[in-house]
Design a protein around this motif. Structure first.
Motif, mmCIF file in Angstrom:
data_model
loop_
_atom_site.group_PDB
_atom_site.id
_atom_site.type_symbol
_atom_site.label_atom_id
_atom_site.label_comp_id
_atom_site.label_asym_id
_atom_site.label_seq_id
_atom_site.Cartn_x
_atom_site.Cartn_y
_atom_site.Cartn_z
ATOM 1 N N MET A 1 -0.412 0.682 -8.139
ATOM 2 C CA MET A 1 -1.077 0.657 -6.873
ATOM 3 C C MET A 1 -0.605 -0.536 -6.061
ATOM 4 O O MET A 1 -0.440 -0.410 -4.861
ATOM 5 C CB MET A 1 -2.595 0.598 -7.077
ATOM 6 N N ALA A 2 -0.409 -1.658 -6.721
ATOM 7 C CA ALA A 2 0.050 -2.843 -6.004
ATOM 8 C C ALA A 2 1.419 -2.593 -5.377
ATOM 9 O O ALA A 2 1.668 -2.986 -4.243
ATOM 10 C CB ALA A 2 0.095 -4.042 -6.936
ATOM 11 N N ALA A 3 2.298 -1.920 -6.114
ATOM 12 C CA ALA A 3 3.634 -1.618 -5.591
ATOM 13 C C ALA A 3 3.547 -0.661 -4.406
ATOM 14 O O ALA A 3 4.245 -0.839 -3.413
ATOM 15 C CB ALA A 3 4.512 -1.029 -6.679
ATOM 16 N N ALA A 4 2.685 0.351 -4.514
ATOM 17 C CA ALA A 4 2.517 1.305 -3.411
ATOM 18 C C ALA A 4 1.989 0.606 -2.171
ATOM 19 O O ALA A 4 2.444 0.858 -1.056
ATOM 20 C CB ALA A 4 1.575 2.432 -3.821
ATOM 21 N N LYS A 5 1.035 -0.292 -2.349
ATOM 22 C CA LYS A 5 0.498 -1.048 -1.205
ATOM 23 C C LYS A 5 1.578 -1.949 -0.612
ATOM 24 O O LYS A 5 1.723 -2.048 0.602
ATOM 25 C CB LYS A 5 -0.721 -1.855 -1.625
ATOM 26 N N GLU A 6 2.355 -2.594 -1.471
ATOM 27 C CA GLU A 6 3.423 -3.483 -1.016
ATOM 28 C C GLU A 6 4.486 -2.719 -0.225
ATOM 29 O O GLU A 6 5.054 -3.233 0.728
ATOM 30 C CB GLU A 6 4.065 -4.176 -2.219
ATOM 31 N N LEU A 7 4.753 -1.473 -0.612
ATOM 32 C CA LEU A 7 5.743 -0.647 0.082
ATOM 33 C C LEU A 7 5.196 -0.035 1.367
ATOM 34 O O LEU A 7 5.925 0.622 2.093
ATOM 35 C CB LEU A 7 6.232 0.467 -0.845
ATOM 36 N N GLY A 8 3.905 -0.246 1.650
ATOM 37 C CA GLY A 8 3.319 0.271 2.872
ATOM 38 C C GLY A 8 2.808 1.699 2.756
ATOM 39 O O GLY A 8 2.518 2.330 3.767
ATOM 40 N N LEU A 9 2.686 2.201 1.544
ATOM 41 C CA LEU A 9 2.244 3.580 1.357
ATOM 42 C C LEU A 9 0.729 3.726 1.450
ATOM 43 O O LEU A 9 0.222 4.828 1.553
ATOM 44 C CB LEU A 9 2.719 4.117 0.007
ATOM 45 N N LEU A 10 0.029 2.611 1.416
ATOM 46 C CA LEU A 10 -1.427 2.657 1.454
ATOM 47 C C LEU A 10 -1.971 1.944 2.689
ATOM 48 O O LEU A 10 -2.985 1.254 2.628
ATOM 49 C CB LEU A 10 -2.004 2.024 0.182
ATOM 50 N N GLY A 11 -1.311 2.138 3.809
ATOM 51 C CA GLY A 11 -1.740 1.487 5.045
ATOM 52 C C GLY A 11 -3.147 1.841 5.466
ATOM 53 O O GLY A 11 -3.814 1.083 6.156
ATOM 54 N N PHE A 12 -3.643 2.969 5.033
ATOM 55 C CA PHE A 12 -4.982 3.408 5.388
ATOM 56 C C PHE A 12 -6.059 2.689 4.576
ATOM 57 O O PHE A 12 -7.221 2.664 4.950
ATOM 58 C CB PHE A 12 -5.128 4.928 5.167
ATOM 59 N N ALA A 13 -5.683 2.086 3.449
ATOM 60 C CA ALA A 13 -6.659 1.446 2.561
ATOM 61 C C ALA A 13 -6.927 0.020 3.020
ATOM 62 O O ALA A 13 -6.004 -0.724 3.325
ATOM 63 C CB ALA A 13 -6.135 1.436 1.129
ATOM 64 N N SER A 14 -8.188 -0.329 3.065
ATOM 65 C CA SER A 14 -8.544 -1.693 3.442
ATOM 66 C C SER A 14 -8.987 -2.462 2.200
ATOM 67 O O SER A 14 -9.496 -1.884 1.246
ATOM 68 C CB SER A 14 -9.660 -1.678 4.484
ATOM 69 N N GLY A 15 -8.790 -3.743 2.218
ATOM 70 C CA GLY A 15 -9.205 -4.571 1.097
ATOM 71 C C GLY A 15 -8.308 -4.421 -0.107
ATOM 72 O O GLY A 15 -7.223 -3.849 -0.032
ATOM 73 N N ASN A 16 -8.767 -4.939 -1.221
ATOM 74 C CA ASN A 16 -7.974 -4.921 -2.454
ATOM 75 C C ASN A 16 -8.632 -4.112 -3.565
ATOM 76 O O ASN A 16 -8.189 -4.148 -4.701
ATOM 77 C CB ASN A 16 -7.726 -6.353 -2.952
ATOM 78 N N SER A 17 -9.722 -3.397 -3.250
ATOM 79 C CA SER A 17 -10.383 -2.632 -4.299
ATOM 80 C C SER A 17 -9.713 -1.269 -4.468
ATOM 81 O O SER A 17 -9.201 -0.682 -3.518
ATOM 82 C CB SER A 17 -11.863 -2.443 -3.975
ATOM 83 N N PHE A 18 -9.697 -0.798 -5.698
ATOM 84 C CA PHE A 18 -9.094 0.488 -6.028
ATOM 85 C C PHE A 18 -10.190 1.392 -6.554
ATOM 86 O O PHE A 18 -10.896 1.041 -7.503
ATOM 87 C CB PHE A 18 -7.997 0.285 -7.079
#
Length: 46
Positions: A1-18
């Protein structure tokens, strides 16, 4: 998940909770797919 967020794939997600049990909306899925396609195009150009 961290890699996906870093690549910009989770732009819709706010915060750091999964929240793995929370369903995705159509908008969130479309956003993730659009980001993945854009990333693929950027990587293909290099």
């Amino acid at each position: 998940m961290a890699a996906a967020k870093e690549l910009g794939l989770l732009g819709f997600a706010s915060g750091n909770s999964f929240k793995p049990d929370q369903p995705l909306t159509r908008e969130e899925m479309a956003s993730m797919l659009a980001a993945a396609i854009a990333l693929k195009e950027v990587l293909a150009d290099h």
